[in-house]
Design a protein around this motif. Structure first.
Motif, short mmCIF file in Angstrom:
data_model
loop_
_atom_site.label_atom_id
_atom_site.label_comp_id
_atom_site.label_asym_id
_atom_site.label_seq_id
_atom_site.Cartn_x
_atom_site.Cartn_y
_atom_site.Cartn_z
N LEU A 1 0.82 -1.21 0.00
CA LEU A 1 0.00 0.00 0.00
C LEU A 1 0.86 1.27 0.00
O LEU A 1 0.36 2.35 0.28
CB LEU A 1 -0.94 0.00 1.21
CG LEU A 1 -1.97 -1.13 1.24
CD1 LEU A 1 -2.77 -1.10 2.55
CD2 LEU A 1 -2.92 -1.06 0.05
N ASP A 2 2.14 1.11 -0.36
CA ASP A 2 3.04 2.27 -0.36
C ASP A 2 2.56 3.37 -1.31
O ASP A 2 2.72 4.56 -1.02
CB ASP A 2 4.46 1.83 -0.75
CG ASP A 2 5.20 1.16 0.40
OD1 ASP A 2 4.69 1.20 1.54
OD2 ASP A 2 6.28 0.59 0.16
N LYS A 3 2.01 2.99 -2.45
CA LYS A 3 1.55 3.98 -3.42
C LYS A 3 0.44 4.84 -2.81
O LYS A 3 0.45 6.07 -2.93
CB LYS A 3 1.05 3.28 -4.68
CG LYS A 3 0.49 4.23 -5.75
CD LYS A 3 0.07 3.45 -6.99
CE LYS A 3 -0.46 4.38 -8.08
NZ LYS A 3 -1.76 4.98 -7.71
N GLN A 4 -0.52 4.19 -2.16
CA GLN A 4 -1.60 4.94 -1.53
C GLN A 4 -1.06 5.83 -0.41
O GLN A 4 -1.50 6.97 -0.25
CB GLN A 4 -2.65 3.96 -0.97
CG GLN A 4 -3.54 3.32 -2.01
CD GLN A 4 -2.81 2.33 -2.90
OE1 GLN A 4 -1.87 1.67 -2.46
NE2 GLN A 4 -3.26 2.21 -4.14
N GLN A 5 -0.10 5.31 0.34
CA GLN A 5 0.50 6.09 1.42
C GLN A 5 1.17 7.35 0.88
O GLN A 5 1.01 8.44 1.43
CB GLN A 5 1.54 5.24 2.15
CG GLN A 5 2.19 5.92 3.35
CD GLN A 5 1.36 5.80 4.60
OE1 GLN A 5 1.41 4.78 5.27
NE2 GLN A 5 0.59 6.82 4.94
N ALA A 6 1.89 7.21 -0.22
CA ALA A 6 2.63 8.34 -0.79
C ALA A 6 1.70 9.40 -1.36
O ALA A 6 2.04 10.59 -1.36
CB ALA A 6 3.57 7.84 -1.88
N GLU A 7 0.53 9.00 -1.84
CA GLU A 7 -0.37 9.94 -2.51
C GLU A 7 -1.35 10.62 -1.57
O GLU A 7 -2.03 11.57 -1.97
CB GLU A 7 -1.14 9.20 -3.62
CG GLU A 7 -0.25 8.73 -4.76
CD GLU A 7 -1.01 7.92 -5.79
OE1 GLU A 7 -2.19 7.56 -5.52
OE2 GLU A 7 -0.44 7.65 -6.87
N ALA A 8 -1.45 10.14 -0.32
CA ALA A 8 -2.44 10.69 0.61
C ALA A 8 -1.78 11.59 1.66
O ALA A 8 -0.60 11.44 1.98
CB ALA A 8 -3.18 9.55 1.30
N ALA A 9 -2.57 12.51 2.19
CA ALA A 9 -2.09 13.37 3.27
C ALA A 9 -2.12 12.60 4.59
O ALA A 9 -3.04 11.80 4.82
CB ALA A 9 -2.97 14.61 3.38
N PRO A 10 -1.14 12.81 5.47
CA PRO A 10 -1.13 12.11 6.76
C PRO A 10 -2.19 12.65 7.71
O PRO A 10 -2.35 13.86 7.86
CB PRO A 10 0.29 12.37 7.29
CG PRO A 10 0.69 13.66 6.64
CD PRO A 10 0.04 13.68 5.29
N MET A 11 -2.91 11.73 8.35
CA MET A 11 -4.03 12.10 9.21
C MET A 11 -3.86 11.57 10.64
O MET A 11 -4.82 11.21 11.29
CB MET A 11 -5.33 11.53 8.62
CG MET A 11 -5.69 12.04 7.24
SD MET A 11 -6.35 13.73 7.27
CE MET A 11 -5.04 14.62 6.42
N GLY A 12 -2.62 11.52 11.12
CA GLY A 12 -2.40 11.00 12.46
C GLY A 12 -2.27 9.49 12.45
O GLY A 12 -1.87 8.89 11.44
N THR A 13 -2.64 8.83 13.55
CA THR A 13 -2.54 7.38 13.64
C THR A 13 -3.93 6.77 13.76
O THR A 13 -4.93 7.48 13.92
CB THR A 13 -1.71 6.96 14.86
OG1 THR A 13 -2.44 7.26 16.07
CG2 THR A 13 -0.37 7.68 14.89
N LEU A 14 -3.97 5.45 13.72
CA LEU A 14 -5.26 4.76 13.87
C LEU A 14 -5.87 5.03 15.24
O LEU A 14 -7.08 5.26 15.36
CB LEU A 14 -5.08 3.26 13.67
CG LEU A 14 -4.64 2.81 12.27
CD1 LEU A 14 -4.30 1.32 12.29
CD2 LEU A 14 -5.73 3.08 11.25
N PHE A 15 -5.04 4.99 16.27
CA PHE A 15 -5.55 5.18 17.63
C PHE A 15 -5.73 6.65 17.98
O PHE A 15 -6.59 7.00 18.78
CB PHE A 15 -4.61 4.51 18.64
CG PHE A 15 -4.55 3.02 18.51
CD1 PHE A 15 -5.59 2.23 18.97
CD2 PHE A 15 -3.46 2.40 17.92
CE1 PHE A 15 -5.55 0.85 18.86
CE2 PHE A 15 -3.40 1.02 17.81
CZ PHE A 15 -4.45 0.24 18.27
#
Length: 321
Positions: free
Chosen positions: A83-97
């Motif tokens: 899922l690296d491609k999706q990770q690179a293209e999306a803005a970071p939104m914190g963590t799951l928890f």
């Protein structure tokens, strides 16, 4: 009529200054097509094809990625290489928890998908945008995962792709079921450095027993209180190497938690390489299957993760003694 910016048009309509609105200007939320989506909290009607999505559930990321749905916001780390491609293209939104609520609000998403590790945040996230809990859990793991796949397909206008993915998965499931048929009992264990836990048929990984008709290697013990059973379903039941020796499985299916979350702890193969475990039928016959731990532990329930797990098990049984 003179050109209006979106904000000017909205203000003008409120004040009755803009004159008759054109058809495209009168489209409202209630005019759009909606799609019924079954969530972990019940049925929701959602506007079709949301354009900006924040996803805080790795299984959902996996399935949406397989459907080629763009994702605007993701947790800052997914722990799943494919899922690296999706990770690179999306803005970071914190963590799951601990989602970054400010960042999510700033992105102004049309939909937030939570589930599993982020499910406790659904109520707070719902104050920002429509939020659905798509947790996959329990004995109906496969049925729920396929239901989620169909829902995402319908919601995102990717129903044909969802059907193709489900058909391929079911073919893989049937092939794997045939490969394990009559080949003996299996014990699913997770290592975390030197610690070992087992996951039975009613646990988070129990779908491997149920969906594949794969008998479980167990030692009969007194029934535990319900609270203990719930805990074991989630976190596994701590066991000793003596337990593995007494259960004497024909097959050991191994998940390395430390590897899944990127920790440099003792590897599963080293943990299990001792006189008690090497004396089991599984070890003597070379019938130890090390699963892709990130796929089953982190992204479990995602259509790609489940398909890959089945293929690993099928290949492992094909190569076993």
């Amino acid at each position: 009529m003179a050109k209006w910016t979106r904000l000017q048009l909205a203000a003008a309509l409120m004040l009755g200054l803009a004159g008759p609105a054109t058809a495209d200007q009168t489209t409202t939320e209630t005019d759009r097509a909606t799609v019924p989506v079954m969530t972990a909290l019940g049925l929701r009607e959602l506007p079709a094809q949301p354009q900006k999505i924040v996803v805080l559930d790795i299984a959902a990321v996996d399935t949406l990625a397989a459907l080629e749905v763009p994702i605007a916001g993701l947790p800052s780390r997914l722990y799943v290489d494919y899922l690296d491609k999706q990770q690179a293209e999306a803005a970071p939104m914190g963590t799951l928890f601990e989602p970054d609520f400010e960042a999510i609000a700033g992105l102004a998403p049309d939909l937030i998908v939570a589930g599993g590790r982020s499910s406790r945040q659904v109520e707070a996230l719902s104050e920002i945008a429509p939020t659905i809990d798509m947790t996959i859990w329990g004995a109906s793991h496969v049925d729920l995962a396929l239901s989620r796949l169909r829902s995402y397909g319908a919601l995102m206008g990717r129903s044909a792709a969802a059907t193709a993915l489900e058909t391929a998965f079911l073919a893989k499931l049937e092939a794997t079921r045939a490969a394990v048929d009559g080949r003996g009992r299996a014990l699913i264990v997770m290592t975390n450095g030197p610690k070992v836990t087992t996951y039975g048929a009613q646990s988070r990984f129990g779908w491997l027993h149920g969906a594949l008709n794969l008998p479980e290697a167990v030692i009969e013990q007194p029934e535990a209180p319900s609270a203990d059973a719930a805990e074991a379903a989630t976190h596994g039941e701590a066991i000793s190497f003596e337990y593995i020796a007494q259960a004497n499985p024909d097959w050991l299916i191994v998940i390395d938690r430390a590897s899944a979350i990127g920790q440099d702890n003792q590897a599963a193969a080293a943990t299990l390489d001792n006189a008690l475990v090497t004396g089991t039928e599984a070890w003597k016959k070379g019938q130890v299957i090390y699963l892709d731990s990130a796929a089953i532990y982190i992204a479990g329930g995602g259509i790609q993760a489940m398909t890959a797990t089945l293929e690993q098990i099928r290949a492992g049984f094909a190569a076993g003694g």
